[in-house]
Design a protein around this motif. Structure first.
Motif, PDB file in Angstrom:
ATOM      1  N   TYR A 197       2.262  67.459  55.929  1.00 51.17           N
ATOM      2  CA  TYR A 197       1.445  68.324  56.663  1.00 51.17           C
ATOM      3  C   TYR A 197       1.757  69.837  56.178  1.00 51.17           C
ATOM      4  O   TYR A 197       3.289  70.088  55.987  1.00 51.17           O
ATOM      5  N   TYR A 198       0.888  70.610  56.378  1.00 50.52           N
ATOM      6  CA  TYR A 198       0.931  71.844  55.578  1.00 50.52           C
ATOM      7  C   TYR A 198       0.306  72.872  56.535  1.00 50.52           C
ATOM      8  O   TYR A 198      -0.567  72.665  57.186  1.00 50.52           O
ATOM      9  N   ASN A 199       0.838  74.064  56.567  1.00 49.34           N
ATOM     10  CA  ASN A 199       0.198  75.433  57.161  1.00 49.34           C
ATOM     11  C   ASN A 199       0.381  76.485  56.318  1.00 49.34           C
ATOM     12  O   ASN A 199       1.569  76.998  56.063  1.00 49.34           O
ATOM     13  N   GLY A 200      -0.826  77.236  56.083  1.00 49.40           N
ATOM     14  CA  GLY A 200      -0.369  78.505  55.256  1.00 49.40           C
ATOM     15  C   GLY A 200      -1.374  79.484  55.631  1.00 49.40           C
ATOM     16  O   GLY A 200      -2.439  79.270  56.492  1.00 49.40           O
ATOM     17  N   LYS A 201      -1.053  80.686  55.192  1.00 46.56           N
ATOM     18  CA  LYS A 201      -2.181  81.720  55.455  1.00 46.56           C
ATOM     19  C   LYS A 201      -2.295  82.856  53.993  1.00 46.56           C
ATOM     20  O   LYS A 201      -1.332  82.860  53.175  1.00 46.56           O
ATOM     21  N   THR A 202      -3.536  83.549  53.808  1.00 46.21           N
ATOM     22  CA  THR A 202      -3.691  84.268  52.879  1.00 46.21           C
ATOM     23  C   THR A 202      -3.586  85.680  53.296  1.00 46.21           C
ATOM     24  O   THR A 202      -4.816  85.772  54.227  1.00 46.21           O
ATOM     25  N   THR A 203      -3.404  86.515  52.972  1.00 45.94           N
ATOM     26  CA  THR A 203      -3.413  88.108  53.506  1.00 45.94           C
ATOM     27  C   THR A 203      -3.559  89.011  52.215  1.00 45.94           C
ATOM     28  O   THR A 203      -3.555  88.788  51.272  1.00 45.94           O
ATOM     29  N   ASN A 204      -3.893  90.296  52.631  1.00 44.27           N
ATOM     30  CA  ASN A 204      -4.211  91.210  51.452  1.00 44.27           C
ATOM     31  C   ASN A 204      -5.359  90.794  50.608  1.00 44.27           C
ATOM     32  O   ASN A 204      -5.197  91.124  49.329  1.00 44.27           O
ATOM     33  N   GLN A 205      -6.278  90.137  51.036  1.00 39.90           N
ATOM     34  CA  GLN A 205      -7.521  89.739  50.160  1.00 39.90           C
ATOM     35  C   GLN A 205      -8.052  90.976  49.622  1.00 39.90           C
ATOM     36  O   GLN A 205      -8.197  91.990  50.245  1.00 39.90           O
ATOM     37  N   ILE A 206      -8.617  90.843  48.323  1.00 40.28           N
ATOM     38  CA  ILE A 206      -9.113  91.786  47.774  1.00 40.28           C
ATOM     39  C   ILE A 206     -10.782  91.770  48.119  1.00 40.28           C
ATOM     40  O   ILE A 206     -11.305  90.864  47.550  1.00 40.28           O
ATOM     41  N   LEU A 207     -11.315  92.607  48.590  1.00 42.44           N
ATOM     42  CA  LEU A 207     -12.783  92.367  49.108  1.00 42.44           C
ATOM     43  C   LEU A 207     -13.620  93.726  48.899  1.00 42.44           C
ATOM     44  O   LEU A 207     -13.100  94.735  49.014  1.00 42.44           O
ATOM     45  N   PRO A 208     -14.671  93.458  48.353  1.00 40.46           N
ATOM     46  CA  PRO A 208     -15.692  94.521  48.109  1.00 40.46           C
ATOM     47  C   PRO A 208     -16.477  94.535  49.577  1.00 40.46           C
ATOM     48  O   PRO A 208     -17.560  93.613  49.461  1.00 40.46           O
ATOM     49  N   ILE A 209     -16.346  95.728  49.972  1.00 44.05           N
ATOM     50  CA  ILE A 209     -17.380  95.607  51.449  1.00 44.05           C
ATOM     51  C   ILE A 209     -18.405  96.639  51.091  1.00 44.05           C
ATOM     52  O   ILE A 209     -18.419  97.711  50.793  1.00 44.05           O
ATOM     53  N   SER A 210     -19.556  96.010  51.719  1.00 40.72           N
ATOM     54  CA  SER A 210     -20.871  96.838  51.579  1.00 40.72           C
ATOM     55  C   SER A 210     -20.953  97.961  52.669  1.00 40.72           C
ATOM     56  O   SER A 210     -20.400  97.971  53.451  1.00 40.72           O
ATOM     57  N   ILE A 211     -21.400  99.269  52.051  1.00 35.75           N
ATOM     58  CA  ILE A 211     -21.343 100.515  52.773  1.00 35.75           C
ATOM     59  C   ILE A 211     -22.673 100.973  52.524  1.00 35.75           C
ATOM     60  O   ILE A 211     -23.541 100.457  51.551  1.00 35.75           O
ATOM     61  N   SER A 212     -23.068 102.029  53.455  1.00 32.49           N
ATOM     62  CA  SER A 212     -24.682 102.644  53.245  1.00 32.49           C
ATOM     63  C   SER A 212     -24.566 103.458  52.044  1.00 32.49           C
ATOM     64  O   SER A 212     -23.899 103.917  51.504  1.00 32.49           O
TER      65      SER A 212
END
Length: 525
Positions: A197-212
């Motif tokens: 059984y495992y439990n994990g999380k991923t943080t600080n993901q590198i995301l390109p977010i769309s803007i106007s």
């Protein structure tokens, strides 16, 4: 470079330690020529062009690393393992080049510790671990620049600015997980069970977010988001039959189930598009509070009793807003392998299972929109006339209801649709309206993955030859979908593989899966 040491520290305690360092340099260089306006027609060569536009692209990244791994063993039944690694990546922010990630695990063979010599329980071990794993990014997300062009405008060369706002202090992504498991074997290793059984999380993901676009940019790079994964993995192996005459039957079964949840994205953002289908308007998204990989698209607009609503033109109406049509993650996956052997003969067959999870099929969307699939013959009747009295080769009446409205446009009721339309309207309007609800298919399947039949020639028959051993094996792979739900489209439920996990839920005009057959000959001298 790796340095390894082993030492017996006492009569009961031993250990080993490894220290290492590595240097990884990646470089990709692209040079191209766009050749136009040929001097001599039909001679497709750069030297024959009057207009030559060169292009170049350079991609570079360096990763420097040091790491260690060590283990302590007490009486060969209690183990402690520790690892650590520090990377320096040129792709990260100036103050964040360096990132460290460790792990620690322990295991306890309790059957050896307590000297359990049972005919029922042959071996027993429990284990617990915790680990972090860091990940950097592609280069050039921390800087902004220009694209230079060889073409010109009114005699002046020009360049375009990058459309992405960089993140100068870009940090590494970090995955953290813990797991607990056990390994049990019974009846002198005739039956084995391994559960994790495992439990994990991923943080600080590198995301390109769309803007106007009004800002002068189209995207901004951020460190944000948290995705949680937890699941169960089971491996079972057994030898149900083993006789003195030499017949043996071995089987193994594995099961894996993962549940993911998007805990958070960037502040103020509730949904992030991670993949988009080229056909239709369907996307794969991460939505806060939902499982990773929701398939988002338009559904049919329906009456309160569930019937689809037909417009005055005779085509189906879509809902005004997009909805969740499914999710790309299977409920569980597994495999079953059987091996039967008798003296020199052996027979093996492997079954693969995937249950749950949906696939968006661009093939079905295009077939439906263009009327090229077998299922588009549904509902067509020959020799009907349209409203102007013109004969139509194929027409049909869509199954559904038409809204009845009052003078103010309010819906007051529904009546059965009776309007006959051409085959094009019958099917193509669904594509024109980008209704993709029925293009989301069940990705479940059971596949006869592999069959192998082998024969080992008796060595006594080879005594007078230089050959010590001879094995002949017939192999067949990807043989038969025992169960699948692709609706006769000629596509495979496995036809959406991709190195990007999100795109694994999008099937794009794929070819049918290929069966392969082979004969292997193994000679030993």
């Amino acid at each position: 470079a790796i340095l390894t040491a082993n030492k017996k520290l006492s009569n009961n305690l031993s250990g080993n330690l490894s220290l290492g360092a590595s240097l990884l340099t990646q470089r990709r260089e692209h040079l191209g020529w766009d050749a136009r306006n040929f001097k001599a027609p039909g001679v497709y060569h750069v030297s024959n062009a009057q207009d030559i536009r060169p292009s170049a692209y350079l991609w570079q990244k360096e990763m420097q690393s040091v790491y260690f791994t060590g283990q302590l063993s007490y009486k060969d039944y209690l183990f402690l393992d520790i690892t650590g690694r520090n990377d320096w990546s040129s792709a990260l922010g100036r103050n964040n080049y360096s990132f460290f990630y460790p792990s620690v695990s322990t295991s306890f063979v309790f059957t050896d510790a307590f000297e359990l010599n049972s005919d029922i329980l042959s071996f027993g071990k429990v284990r617990v671990s915790w680990a972090q794993v860091g990940n950097d990014s592609d280069p050039y997300l921390t800087m902004s620049g220009y694209n230079s062009y060889t073409t010109s405008y009114t005699g002046q060369s020009y360049a375009s600015a990058s459309g992405t706002i960089p993140l100068f202090d870009l940090k590494n992504e970090l995955s953290e997980s813990w797991e607990i498991g056990t390994d049990l074997r019974f009846f002198k290793n005739r039956l084995g069970l391994d559960v994790t059984y495992y439990n994990g999380k991923t943080t600080n993901q590198i995301l390109p977010i769309s803007i106007s676009n009004a800002s002068g940019y189209s995207n901004v790079v951020i460190n944000a988001g948290e995705i949680q994964n937890k699941g169960l993995e089971i491996f079972l192996n057994a030898t149900p039959i083993k006789t003195n005459s030499g017949f043996r039957w071995d089987l193994s079964f594995n099961y894996a189930r993962n549940h993911s949840t998007v805990v958070e994205l960037a502040p103020g953002i509730e949904s992030y598009t991670i993949a988009k289908a080229a056909q239709g308007s369907t996307t794969i998204e991460a939505r806060v509070g939902e499982p990773y990989g929701d398939i988002i698209g338009y559904k049919y607009k329906r009456a309160p009793d569930g019937q689809r609503i037909v417009s005055g033109d005779g085509g189906y109406v879509r809902e005004s807003k997009q909805s969740v049509l499914g999710n790309i993650t299977p409920d569980w996956i597994g495999g079953l392998n059987n091996s039967l052997s008798y003296k020199g003969f052996s027979f093996n067959f492997l079954l693969d299972f995937v249950q749950g999870g949906e696939i968006y099929s661009s093939t079905k969307y295009e077939m439906m929109r263009n009327g090229t699939a077998k299922f588009t013959e549904e509902g067509r009747r020959p020799h009907d006339l349209d409203d102007q009295g013109n004969q139509l080769p194929y027409v049909g009446v869509l199954d559904g209801v038409v809204e009845i409205t009052d003078a103010n446009g309010n819906v007051t009721g529904y009546e059965k649709n009776t309007k006959a339309v051409s085959g094009m309207i019958y099917w193509a309007t669904r594509g024109w309206s980008r209704i993709t609800e029925e293009c989301v298919l069940d990705g479940s399947y059971i596949m006869l993955r592999e069959v192998m039949m082998s024969y080992n020639l008796n060595p006594s028959l080879l005594k007078k030859t230089p050959i010590k051993g001879l094995t002949l094996t017939l192999v067949g792979r990807n043989l038969w979908y025992i169960e699948e739900h692709m609706q006769g489209l000629g596509i495979s439920p496995e036809s959406a593989p991709n190195t990007d996990a999100a795109f694994s839920g999008i099937e794009v005009l794929s070819m049918p899966t290929t069966r392969t057959f082979g004969l292997n000959v193994k000679l030993t001298f």
